[in-house]
Each structure stands twice: as C-alpha cells, then as structure tokens.
Design a protein around this motif. Structure first.
Motif, PDB file in Angstrom:
ATOM      1  N   SER A 159       0.649  -1.275  -0.172  1.00  0.00           N
ATOM      2  CA  SER A 159      -0.119   0.320  -0.240  1.00  0.00           C
ATOM      3  C   SER A 159       0.748   0.616   0.018  1.00  0.00           C
ATOM      4  O   SER A 159       1.907   1.306   0.620  1.00  0.00           O
ATOM      5  N   GLN A 160       0.445   2.306  -0.518  1.00  0.00           N
ATOM      6  CA  GLN A 160       1.054   3.588  -0.261  1.00  0.00           C
ATOM      7  C   GLN A 160       0.542   4.665   0.017  1.00  0.00           C
ATOM      8  O   GLN A 160       0.876   6.035  -0.207  1.00  0.00           O
ATOM      9  N   ARG A 161      -0.481   3.807   0.767  1.00  0.00           N
ATOM     10  CA  ARG A 161      -1.171   4.940   2.033  1.00  0.00           C
ATOM     11  C   ARG A 161      -1.000   4.902   3.113  1.00  0.00           C
ATOM     12  O   ARG A 161       0.146   3.980   3.817  1.00  0.00           O
ATOM     13  N   PRO A 162      -0.838   5.895   3.912  1.00  0.00           N
ATOM     14  CA  PRO A 162      -0.470   5.847   5.417  1.00  0.00           C
ATOM     15  C   PRO A 162      -0.750   4.852   5.770  1.00  0.00           C
ATOM     16  O   PRO A 162      -1.907   5.266   5.764  1.00  0.00           O
ATOM     17  N   GLU A 163      -0.040   4.316   7.103  1.00  0.00           N
ATOM     18  CA  GLU A 163      -0.787   3.492   8.173  1.00  0.00           C
ATOM     19  C   GLU A 163      -0.861   2.413   7.363  1.00  0.00           C
ATOM     20  O   GLU A 163      -2.453   2.135   8.227  1.00  0.00           O
ATOM     21  N   HIS A 164      -0.938   2.349   6.243  1.00  0.00           N
ATOM     22  CA  HIS A 164      -1.364   0.685   5.738  1.00  0.00           C
ATOM     23  C   HIS A 164      -0.457   0.348   5.059  1.00  0.00           C
ATOM     24  O   HIS A 164       0.072   0.697   4.677  1.00  0.00           O
ATOM     25  N   ARG A 171       7.751  -4.708  11.417  1.00  0.00           N
ATOM     26  CA  ARG A 171       6.873  -5.367  11.636  1.00  0.00           C
ATOM     27  C   ARG A 171       6.019  -6.923  11.987  1.00  0.00           C
ATOM     28  O   ARG A 171       4.715  -6.796  12.587  1.00  0.00           O
ATOM     29  N   VAL A 172       7.146  -7.479  11.645  1.00  0.00           N
ATOM     30  CA  VAL A 172       6.297  -9.028  12.631  1.00  0.00           C
ATOM     31  C   VAL A 172       7.867  -9.693  13.185  1.00  0.00           C
ATOM     32  O   VAL A 172       8.390  -9.968  12.878  1.00  0.00           O
ATOM     33  N   PRO A 173       6.311  -9.915  14.393  1.00  0.00           N
ATOM     34  CA  PRO A 173       7.745 -10.690  15.524  1.00  0.00           C
ATOM     35  C   PRO A 173       8.317 -11.533  15.323  1.00  0.00           C
ATOM     36  O   PRO A 173       7.323 -12.433  14.006  1.00  0.00           O
ATOM     37  N   THR A 215       0.679  -6.922  14.163  1.00  0.00           N
ATOM     38  CA  THR A 215      -0.514  -6.775  13.284  1.00  0.00           C
ATOM     39  C   THR A 215      -0.558  -6.559  11.480  1.00  0.00           C
ATOM     40  O   THR A 215       0.521  -5.498  11.213  1.00  0.00           O
ATOM     41  N   VAL A 216      -1.919  -6.531  11.134  1.00  0.00           N
ATOM     42  CA  VAL A 216      -1.450  -6.157   9.716  1.00  0.00           C
ATOM     43  C   VAL A 216      -2.913  -4.835   9.319  1.00  0.00           C
ATOM     44  O   VAL A 216      -4.055  -5.250   9.183  1.00  0.00           O
ATOM     45  N   GLY A 235       9.375 -16.103  13.298  1.00  0.00           N
ATOM     46  CA  GLY A 235       8.906 -15.401  12.065  1.00  0.00           C
ATOM     47  C   GLY A 235       7.745 -15.676  11.630  1.00  0.00           C
ATOM     48  O   GLY A 235       8.437 -14.827   9.916  1.00  0.00           O
ATOM     49  N   GLN A 236       7.528 -16.919  11.157  1.00  0.00           N
ATOM     50  CA  GLN A 236       6.506 -17.949  10.374  1.00  0.00           C
ATOM     51  C   GLN A 236       5.205 -17.401  10.462  1.00  0.00           C
ATOM     52  O   GLN A 236       4.715 -18.107  11.802  1.00  0.00           O
ATOM     53  N   VAL A 237       3.927 -17.377   9.686  1.00  0.00           N
ATOM     54  CA  VAL A 237       2.498 -17.497   9.980  1.00  0.00           C
ATOM     55  C   VAL A 237       2.692 -18.475  10.721  1.00  0.00           C
ATOM     56  O   VAL A 237       2.362 -19.308  10.195  1.00  0.00           O
ATOM     57  N   GLN A 238       1.780 -18.775  12.009  1.00  0.00           N
ATOM     58  CA  GLN A 238       1.438 -19.735  12.245  1.00  0.00           C
ATOM     59  C   GLN A 238      -0.415 -20.097  11.916  1.00  0.00           C
ATOM     60  O   GLN A 238      -1.032 -19.056  12.113  1.00  0.00           O
ATOM     61  N   GLU A 239      -0.030 -20.831  10.921  1.00  0.00           N
ATOM     62  CA  GLU A 239      -1.574 -21.516  10.841  1.00  0.00           C
ATOM     63  C   GLU A 239      -1.846 -23.008  10.872  1.00  0.00           C
ATOM     64  O   GLU A 239      -3.292 -22.458  11.093  1.00  0.00           O
TER      65      GLU A 239
END
Length: 396
Positions: free
Chosen positions: A77-82, A125-127, A133-134, A154-158
């Motif tokens: 995204s080019q939008r602020p805070e996104h 932004r990824v712990p 928080t995306v 560091g990977q998405v927990q599915e």
C-alpha cells in the motif's frame, strides 16, 4: 490451427474463513491485467473456470459455489498507516462476469497471512513470536481492516485449535477488526441506513409488503423477518436452493431492496450486480440441527440468520454479512435487534446453517444518527497450495 501455449502465473490457493480463493500479488499478474478492465476480468474468469454452462467449473480453480469462486489481488500500500491494498473479485459461475462491488469478509482473514508470507509487509513489523498487526486497505469499499495474525518463529502460524463452524478442521485464530464499516460510499444518502429508517416497508411485486432493515455495514444488506416469507430461520441449504420459486422470490426482494438503497436505479440492473446487496432473513432463537448434524440449542444463540450470496443460500455466513448482523444487532429497533430480543448489546451470537458465530460491534447514536466505529470477529486461514496457476495465453 495453431494454438498458443499456456502461461503460468504465480498464485496461492487459500482458505479464509468459510471461503476459498486464488490469491495473486499485483506485480505477478501479466501487464494488461495489472490494471482494472476487460483483460483482468478475462484472466480471472479463465483462472476460476467461468463461464461454465455446466455449473461445475471443472476447467478452473473454482469450486462451483459462491464461497469458492473468488479471487484476490494484493499489493503493497502507498497509503499512510497501511501495509497492503486488497482487492476482491467475486467470479460468476455461469456468466462472464466479475463483480467488484463489495468485499469478502471471509477471505479478509487470509490477506494478512498472504501478505506476510509473500514479503508485502515490512519485516520489522513481523515479530519473531507473537502477533503481527497487518493494516489492510480494502480497495473495493475504501475501508480499513486490521488483521491480527499469529506468528511463530518469524513465520505465519496457521495450525491451531480454533474451531470455526463451517470449516472441518481447526486452525490458528485470526482476529479481524473492520474499522468504520458502515457506508460503502454507495446508496442514496451515503449513510449506514440509506433510507434514514431502521425499518422500512418494502413493496415487492409478487411477494407483497415486507418489513425490511436496509443497512450499509460491512456490505449492503437487506434483512427481513423469516416469518413474513413463510420460514422459521432454521432452514438449511436444500430447503432454499432446491426451490426455484423461493430463489426467484429472494432475487425479487434483493432487486427491489437495492433500488430502495440507491444501489441501482431499476430492478432489472440487479442481474449485473450479483455480489451486492445481500439478502438475509432473521428469526428468534430455536433449536435446530446444523448441516454437519451438530445440534444447535436455542439457549446457545441470540437469534437465527440465513443469508443468500450470488443467488443461493450460503452454507454458513459471509464475513461481511456477519459485520452487518453485528452492527444491526447493536442498534435497538432494527429487525436484527428485535429478533435478538431487543435492547442494547455489543456482541451477538447467531445461528447459521453450519452452526454458530459470534460478532461484536461498537455502535453509538449522536443527534439521532447511528454510527459504528468497528466490528470484530475471529476467523482462521491457511495456505492450501502455492506455485503457479496456468491459463491459455489467448484467454485474456
């Protein structure tokens, strides 16, 4: 005659909530499909396998239901805070049509995970362990969705133990916040209630006069009372989807409700706007058996809701319609609120064909005008397959 070979496009097949769809990074699409227009629509139709007069989508990735005939395009995204922009395309099954008029709340649950896995979110932004928080810009409706995605190593927990009725296996919980979900910038007044009323009298030729709550929250939705159309609210898919007269009735209600909401000028235009608005019917709590055979007790729920998507009764509940349900339930006087017993409430648990779902909404009234700051629900998501999808080079 010489035929062009197939091309391959990087893609990911994902489940999000009770839906499935083909996900793309914008940068991976062929040049002509990176912008809205006929080339993009033609490509996505061919990927999914539409239009299919057999109604099976055998020659594509679609599953021949509204819940499985879906596509998603994600970009930084080019939008602020996104973090990312998310565009959803609902692909018609039997017609050459992609509907861009609304969001898919179920697939919204998969966007954050897809974005992290595909390098679209700043790694800072990824712990390493915890929750990422995306912040997602939903481009169809111009709204913000915040996805709280679990991360391990560091990977998405599915995988996990969160159970979602309508999904067979448990998975990791993804909490979604739909910020300022009311008003999709459409309709007569550009308000949560486009007519200015919590309940309207809707005159539908061939059906009669019905009470209806017409709301823009999550997705434009028309709520009616189950009893007014001869139902109990405990119906499963076969009771509606095998009844051509019932489907015609619901489409007539949807078309005339869309006119009242200012979404279209004439009922005949509803055919070109299949994804929105939704139509749903509500009833007070009652015991019933879900489609899995599981018994749902009246004491476990606040009300019953059945909703139609793309002309068929949904097997569970659309995520965007759940936002509309939660919002309407929080506002005293709507048909949804009345079915839930009336009064003020911040959360509601409703029964749907596959079981139950809980959704919360924060609503308030200022100078007689209702606003909602957010709606919250939990879903789950996981990657089913990743690699490349192939389509004939002359398909778009």
């Amino acid at each position: 005659m010489t035929s062009l070979p197939q091309i391959r496009i990087p893609a990911t097949y994902m489940r999000g909530g009770t839906s499935k769809g083909v996900f793309f990074r914008l940068q991976d699409l062929p040049g002509s499909a990176r912008v809205p227009g006929p080339a993009r629509d033609a490509l996505l139709l061919r990927v999914i396998g539409s239009p299919d007069p057999y109604g099976k989508q055998i020659d594509g990735m679609g599953g021949a239901t509204s819940s499985t005939s879906k596509t998603v395009i994600v970009d930084r995204s080019q939008r602020p805070e996104h973090d990312v922009d998310y565009l959803f395309g609902q692909v018609a099954i039997d017609r050459p049509f992609v509907d861009w008029s609304g969001n898919c709340g179920n697939l919204s649950a998969a966007v954050g995970a897809f974005a992290i896995a595909n390098g679209l979110v700043d790694p800072a932004r990824v712990p390493e362990n915890g929750t990422a928080t995306v912040r997602i810009w939903q481009a169809n409706i111009g709204k913000t969705i915040v996805a709280h995605v679990p991360v391990t190593g560091g990977q998405v927990q599915e995988t996990g133990d969160f159970e979602l009725d309508g999904v067979t296996f448990p998975a990791a919980e993804v909490q979604l916040e739909f910020l300022d979900p009311a008003d999709e910038g459409d309709g007569d007044s550009g308000a949560m209630f486009p007519t200015g009323n919590l309940v309207d009298d809707l005159d539908v030729p061939g059906v009669g006069m019905l009470q209806a709550t017409l709301i823009n929250a999550g997705i434009p939705t028309i709520f009616i009372n189950a009893a007014d159309i001869g139902y109990t609210g405990t119906e499963l898919q076969d009771a509606i989807n095998n009844d051509t007269r019932a489907l015609a009735m619901f489409e007539a209600i949807r078309a005339h409700g869309a006119v009242r909401m200012g979404l279209i000028a004439d009922p005949g235009e509803a055919a070109s706007r299949q994804h929105t608005p939704k139509v749903a019917f509500v009833a007070p709590p009652a015991d019933y058996h879900a489609s899995s055979g599981k018994q749902v007790r009246a004491g476990e729920i606040d009300l019953l809701v059945r909703a139609l998507s793309m002309g068929k009764l949904h097997h569970a509940m659309m995520g965007t319609a759940a936002v509309a349900i939660g919002t309407a339930a929080a506002i005293p006087g709507t048909l949804v609120n009345q079915a839930a017993g009336g009064g003020e409430r911040h959360t509601v648990r409703f029964g749907h064909p596959s079981g139950t779902l809980r959704v919360g909404a924060e609503a308030c009234c200022h100078n007689g005008q209702w606003t909602v700051t957010k709606a919250i629900m939990s879903r789950s998501a996981r990657i089913l397959m990743e690699g490349w999808v192939r389509v004939p080079a002359d398909a778009f």
